[in-house]
Design a protein around this motif. Sequence first.
Motif, short mmCIF file in Angstrom:
data_model
loop_
_atom_site.label_atom_id
_atom_site.label_comp_id
_atom_site.label_asym_id
_atom_site.label_seq_id
_atom_site.Cartn_x
_atom_site.Cartn_y
_atom_site.Cartn_z
N LEU A 1 11.89 11.04 -15.08
CA LEU A 1 10.63 11.67 -14.66
C LEU A 1 9.89 10.84 -13.61
N TYR A 2 8.81 11.45 -13.12
CA TYR A 2 7.93 10.82 -12.12
C TYR A 2 7.53 9.41 -12.56
N ALA A 3 7.18 9.27 -13.84
CA ALA A 3 6.72 7.97 -14.35
C ALA A 3 7.85 6.94 -14.34
N THR B 1 10.30 6.75 -12.28
CA THR B 1 10.44 6.29 -10.89
C THR B 1 9.32 5.33 -10.53
N ASP B 2 8.12 5.62 -11.00
CA ASP B 2 7.02 4.72 -10.66
C ASP B 2 7.17 3.35 -11.34
N LEU B 3 7.76 3.32 -12.53
CA LEU B 3 8.03 2.02 -13.16
C LEU B 3 9.06 1.25 -12.33
N VAL C 1 0.86 -1.18 0.00
CA VAL C 1 0.00 0.00 0.00
C VAL C 1 0.89 1.23 0.00
N ASP C 2 0.82 1.97 -1.09
CA ASP C 2 1.63 3.18 -1.29
C ASP C 2 0.74 4.36 -0.92
N TYR C 3 1.07 5.04 0.18
CA TYR C 3 0.23 6.16 0.59
C TYR C 3 1.01 7.23 1.31
N SER C 4 0.38 8.36 1.46
CA SER C 4 0.92 9.58 2.07
C SER C 4 1.85 10.30 1.09
N GLY C 5 3.08 9.82 0.92
CA GLY C 5 3.98 10.34 -0.11
C GLY C 5 4.16 11.85 -0.12
N PRO C 6 4.44 12.48 1.03
CA PRO C 6 4.68 13.93 1.01
C PRO C 6 6.02 14.24 0.35
N ASN C 7 6.27 15.51 0.13
CA ASN C 7 7.47 15.92 -0.57
C ASN C 7 8.43 16.62 0.37
N VAL C 8 9.71 16.24 0.28
CA VAL C 8 10.75 16.82 1.13
C VAL C 8 10.84 18.32 0.87
N1 ARG Z 1 4.70 12.73 -3.87
C1 ARG Z 1 3.48 12.55 -4.59
C2 ARG Z 1 2.57 13.77 -4.37
O1 ARG Z 1 2.77 14.56 -3.47
C3 ARG Z 1 2.73 11.29 -4.19
C4 ARG Z 1 3.43 9.99 -4.44
C5 ARG Z 1 2.46 8.90 -4.78
N2 ARG Z 1 3.06 7.62 -5.02
C6 ARG Z 1 3.63 7.23 -6.17
N3 ARG Z 1 4.14 6.04 -6.24
N4 ARG Z 1 3.69 8.03 -7.21
O2 ARG Z 1 1.61 13.91 -5.12
#
Ligand code: ARG
Length: 595
Positions: free
Chosen positions: A330-332, A334-336, A132-139
């Motif tokens: 890119l974001y994608a 990393t997700d791959l 479960v991937d959740y929260s994911g805040p940004n530094v």
């Molecule tokens: N950091 C991203 C945001 O603030 C959420 C990350 C979600 N998880 C992921 N695997 N892309 O929107």
Amino acid sequence: MSAANAPISATQDTPSLLAQRFQAAVGKAVGDEHASANPQVRPANNPKFGDYQANLAMGLAKQLGQKPRDLAQKIVDALDVSGLCEKVEIAGPGFINLYLSEAFIDRQVAAMTSDADRLGVAPADPPRTVVVDYSGPNVAKEMHVGHLRSTVIGDCIARTLDFQGHRVIRQNHLGDWGTQFGMLIEHLIESVSPEKLASASFEIGDLNAFYQQAKKKFDQDTGFADRARARVVALQGGDKQTHKLWQALYNKSVEHFDAAYSRMGVLLTDDDIHGESFYNPKLPAVIEGLKKANTLKESQGAKVVFPDGFVDREGEPQPIIVQKSDGGYLYATTDLAAARYRIDELGADRVIYVTDARQSQHFAMVFATLRQVGWASQQVQLDHVPFGTVLGKDHKPFKTREGGTVKLIDLLDEAQRRAVEVVKQKNPDLSTDRCEQIAHAIGIGALKYADLSSDRIKDYVFDWDRMLSFEGNTAPYLQNAFVRIRSIFRKGEIAPGSLADAAIAIRQPTERALAVKLLQLPEVIEAVAQSLEPHRLCTYLYELASAFHQFYEKCSVLNAADEPTKHSRLALCELTARTLEKGLGLLGIGVVEQM
Ligand code: ARG
């Protein structure tokens, strides 16, 4: 052995017990090849129509070219519900209404009562490994109200699947890598004294302000912008000093996140962090792999993938960019990499992503790519759990009075402050400590519940007064029902938990309605696990608490006519309290003994 003699398993929920009987009946009535048709057994939405209804006759009749009511009759004629139902009726175009028998209810409630930990919820068989991937805040950015949603919904999903017995691996996909760190690190160097930097004894304070200052400098000062770009190169090149500064920023931010998590009582720990930086070394292999699978294309110097089935407005195939022309990922990408890690290294057979709905397209394309390249087999279930926006009372995205983003930490403070007021008003004699404690459970509970109880895909209006109200579908209403039950036990000087073996005899209509509600817990939990919709659990708990209040109004408990009735009703009260506590617990909300 016929179904009638077979022992009824207390670990199976009522709809699946009924479904088995229906499948046998359909086999007998119209042939075994149709026995696997889904009997569509669900709770009746009106007690007039019994406790459950089976809706299979209409669909099956169409398939077989028969009249639905006739087919319903054939099924009912072949149906053996002994031990389960006392009455079966056909209604309307071919609904089959089912009335549970008293004996069945008594027995199942007794089984649930003696099963204090699981409350009749069978352990998942086989258990799956679920990420479960959740929260994911940004530094270097403050957590905001959007992260509240992801954190609260994700935590509930993780708790629910864990309770079912799945192996749950929480993943906090921090945004902790990328070109913005060049300017952030440069800004850090310029705003903190070298001694403090060296000992990491500095405070960033307001992370948002820090980010904005850095951005402003970057936009206005070309010298700074050049240094920031050079810093990105140094960071990616593994320069030690630069990495140390990045680490300092990271540590300070994680401190902020941890503080918020612990106040909110969410499960996430530092061990759950696998941020974007973790996947950085794995990105070249993603590009290599895509190339090998013949999926990598060039488009205006960038490397892209065209997942099957995605076109833009003009009908042109739509790409996801995985590497920019300057070599940046890119974001994608990393997700791959993250998905591969989760499937191959963590052994996930289900991966769940909880983010706002604006990322739906992103995940749809990432999932399609994973399937296309063969990185996710059909055995691996991939779920994006999208949610809507939090709105202010003006029905526009929730903002501060000044128009800024609402910081999560400010919401937590205000929840506490308002809950203290509510508790003081209800109970002026409480000590300050006690009051703060209770207010914490109520304030955070109210905040979470408001979020979880609305259909997540819809936007919801943030309203302090409504969420803290003791009436309606709110956390305080449920917590209060728990308190009321506890006070019955205190008044009767009975230890909760002393009734595990009480004989159950459900007789009064409100008593019966409460019992039938209690028995629905396993099916509700399964529905939440399948749909990943926490509001279904909220609705259930609200209905349960309402059923309890109706029962308590009509049926004397401590003053029941005789001892057996008193014990049976106390056991029902106790089971209600446990179910409320367990259900709220799965939502990440605590109960209190008094309020
Ligand atoms: N950091 C991203 C945001 O603030 C959420 C990350 C979600 N998880 C992921 N695997 N892309 O929107």
